[in-house]
Design a protein around this motif. Structure first.
Motif, mmCIF file in Angstrom:
data_model
loop_
_atom_site.group_PDB
_atom_site.id
_atom_site.type_symbol
_atom_site.label_atom_id
_atom_site.label_comp_id
_atom_site.label_asym_id
_atom_site.label_seq_id
_atom_site.Cartn_x
_atom_site.Cartn_y
_atom_site.Cartn_z
ATOM 1 N N GLU A 5 35.605 49.851 39.416
ATOM 2 C CA GLU A 5 35.310 49.447 40.581
ATOM 3 C C GLU A 5 34.724 48.168 40.883
ATOM 4 O O GLU A 5 34.090 47.689 39.958
ATOM 5 C CB GLU A 5 34.159 50.446 41.144
ATOM 6 C CG GLU A 5 33.571 50.163 42.438
ATOM 7 C CD GLU A 5 32.407 51.492 42.908
ATOM 8 O OE1 GLU A 5 32.027 51.475 44.258
ATOM 9 O OE2 GLU A 5 32.302 52.167 41.979
ATOM 10 N N GLY A 6 35.167 47.174 41.988
ATOM 11 C CA GLY A 6 34.691 46.007 42.127
ATOM 12 C C GLY A 6 33.639 45.765 43.132
ATOM 13 O O GLY A 6 32.718 46.872 43.355
ATOM 14 N N ARG A 7 33.343 44.649 43.475
ATOM 15 C CA ARG A 7 32.052 44.342 44.245
ATOM 16 C C ARG A 7 32.578 43.370 45.218
ATOM 17 O O ARG A 7 33.714 42.919 45.436
ATOM 18 C CB ARG A 7 30.960 43.749 43.342
ATOM 19 C CG ARG A 7 30.612 44.266 42.231
ATOM 20 C CD ARG A 7 29.591 45.321 42.684
ATOM 21 N NE ARG A 7 28.983 46.123 41.627
ATOM 22 C CZ ARG A 7 29.537 47.119 40.971
ATOM 23 N NH1 ARG A 7 30.710 47.547 41.128
ATOM 24 N NH2 ARG A 7 28.689 47.747 39.770
ATOM 25 N N LEU A 40 35.781 41.518 40.628
ATOM 26 C CA LEU A 40 35.583 42.560 39.440
ATOM 27 C C LEU A 40 34.748 41.755 38.405
ATOM 28 O O LEU A 40 35.086 40.990 37.767
ATOM 29 C CB LEU A 40 36.815 42.830 38.797
ATOM 30 C CG LEU A 40 36.795 44.044 37.837
ATOM 31 C CD1 LEU A 40 36.347 45.110 38.444
ATOM 32 C CD2 LEU A 40 38.188 44.044 37.106
ATOM 33 N N PRO A 41 33.366 42.181 38.118
ATOM 34 C CA PRO A 41 32.514 41.664 37.110
ATOM 35 C C PRO A 41 33.269 41.852 35.898
ATOM 36 O O PRO A 41 34.063 42.749 35.760
ATOM 37 C CB PRO A 41 31.349 42.527 37.498
ATOM 38 C CG PRO A 41 31.250 42.950 38.804
ATOM 39 C CD PRO A 41 32.622 43.149 38.966
ATOM 40 N N PRO A 102 39.074 37.321 40.100
ATOM 41 C CA PRO A 102 37.856 36.685 40.667
ATOM 42 C C PRO A 102 36.620 37.723 40.168
ATOM 43 O O PRO A 102 36.779 39.011 40.003
ATOM 44 C CB PRO A 102 38.185 37.039 42.108
ATOM 45 C CG PRO A 102 39.033 38.220 42.509
ATOM 46 C CD PRO A 102 40.123 38.143 41.235
ATOM 47 N N ARG A 103 35.946 36.666 39.503
ATOM 48 C CA ARG A 103 34.616 37.488 38.720
ATOM 49 C C ARG A 103 33.148 37.307 39.585
ATOM 50 O O ARG A 103 32.318 38.022 39.201
ATOM 51 C CB ARG A 103 34.490 36.889 37.599
ATOM 52 C CG ARG A 103 35.503 37.050 36.572
ATOM 53 C CD ARG A 103 35.702 38.576 36.328
ATOM 54 N NE ARG A 103 36.957 38.314 35.120
ATOM 55 C CZ ARG A 103 37.682 39.704 34.746
ATOM 56 N NH1 ARG A 103 37.029 40.900 35.323
ATOM 57 N NH2 ARG A 103 38.415 39.648 34.059
#
Length: 358
Positions: A5-7, A40-41, A102-103
């Protein structure tokens, strides 16, 4: 393929780190807009809950074209205004390589206010280059020329005349030169050639790359357009180095002589027989030695050498070979200026006085 799960960050109020599944901001309540950037951390865990996996696999979310509310792919009516989806656009999906995922939400770095002082620049070091320049300069100075005052302490000369005799010699060659008188001929080895003699069987270790299978690995992430990311997998062949022994035929050569006719002969040649010398100093003018020429003799090469010896103002002695013209021009006891290297090595040069009108 693992799903994580992303943010996303709310562009309205700036709330950060909202869960990818959330369609509204916890901070301001506004719906997640179209084109929001999911990220996505690094430490995002793998989703294992069946309901979440089903939600992620349903497809990209869509944004109501009437009220802007965000809806799940499986919803046919807007949860905000109840309108049918119709032509409402879906969130875009993306594929990223491992170093492209992308973080973060992509917030810009703070901009320095107009007129604010810039951070101090680090001054470049100067000690190293300056020391190098000084070292090079010192070497150039040490090996550079200097001029010293000296006196001609001595003059020495030597002359020689070679005496040649015309006599009969015995020689051998592959032909008789003009004027030669053949006395014998015989077979002799003139050269050698490489001739293939045989082959020898030898063995050697040979390596080769052999494919042993394939490897599946995570090579990127797919932004599924609904707040979730799915691992993108790639495959590549796996190899190992294997060795085996092979035989080959190695050619072996022999040196085979090439014979030709060689001649022995007699011939007259002018050959060095003696050398007459004459030597002297400043008290005697250079002269060639008297040569006694007998029958079948002649004068050959002439050799001459002229040397000046100097004593400088520090009492050091120096020696230099000069031309006949310089030897005649300078006299013993005459002061001169010498140019030489500071190290004291190398050729000495007499500084000639400038001529009038030059």
């Amino acid at each position: 393929m693992a799903i994580r799960e992303g943010r996303w960050d709310c562009p309205t109020c700036g709330t950060q780190g909202l869960l990818g599944r959330q369609v509204r901001c916890d901070g301001c309540g506004n719906p997640r807009p179209e084109g929001v950037r999911f990220y996505l951390p690094e430490d995002a865990p793998e989703v294992t809950d069946a309901a979440r996996l089903s939600e992620a696999s349903a497809g990209a979310d869509w944004v109501c074209e009437h009220c802007g509310a965000s809806a799940r792919a499986g919803q046919t009516h807007c949860p905000g205004c109840g309108a049918v989806r119709g032509s409402s656009p879906g969130q875009q999906t993306h594929e990223y390589g491992m170093d492209e995922v992308p973080r973060s939400g992509g917030r810009q770095q703070p901009v320095r206010a107009l007129g604010a002082a810039a951070p101090p620049r680090k001054r470049r070091g100067w000690k190293g280059p300056a020391a190098l320049v000084a070292l090079v300069g010192g070497l150039v100075w040490w090996n550079g020329p200097k001029e010293v005052t000296a006196t001609i302490a001595a003059k020495e000369w030597s002359r020689a005349v070679e005496v040649q005799e015309y006599r009969t010699v015995k020689e051998e060659d592959w032909s008789v030169p003009q004027g030669g008188r053949q006395t014998n001929s015989f077979r002799a080895v003139r050269d050698y050639r490489q001739v293939l003699d045989h082959y020898e069987t030898r063995s050697r270790q040979v390596s080769e790359r052999v494919q042993t299978g394939t490897r599946t690995y995570t090579c990127g992430q797919e932004d599924m357009g609904n707040g979730y990311f799915r691992d993108k997998t790639c495959t590549e062949p796996e190899y190992e180095t294997r060795y085996h022994t092979e035989t080959y035929q190695d050619p072996v050569y022999r040196r085979e002589p090439i014979y030709d006719t060689k001649f022995a002969y007699e011939i007259e040649r002018w050959l060095p027989d003696d050398t007459s010398w004459a030597r002297g100093d400043a008290s005697r003018q250079p002269a060639w030695p008297t040569v006694q020429i007998d029958r079948n003799e002649r004068e050959g090469a002439r050799i001459e050498r002229y040397v000046l010896r100097f004593t400088d103002e520090d009492g050091k002695t120096h020696e230099q070979e000069v031309s006949a013209e310089q030897f005649a021009r300078y006299r013993q006891g005459q002061p001169v200026t010498l140019r030489m290297k500071r190290s004291g090595s190398g050729k000495i040069e007499i500084v000639e006085p400038e001529k009038d009108g030059s």
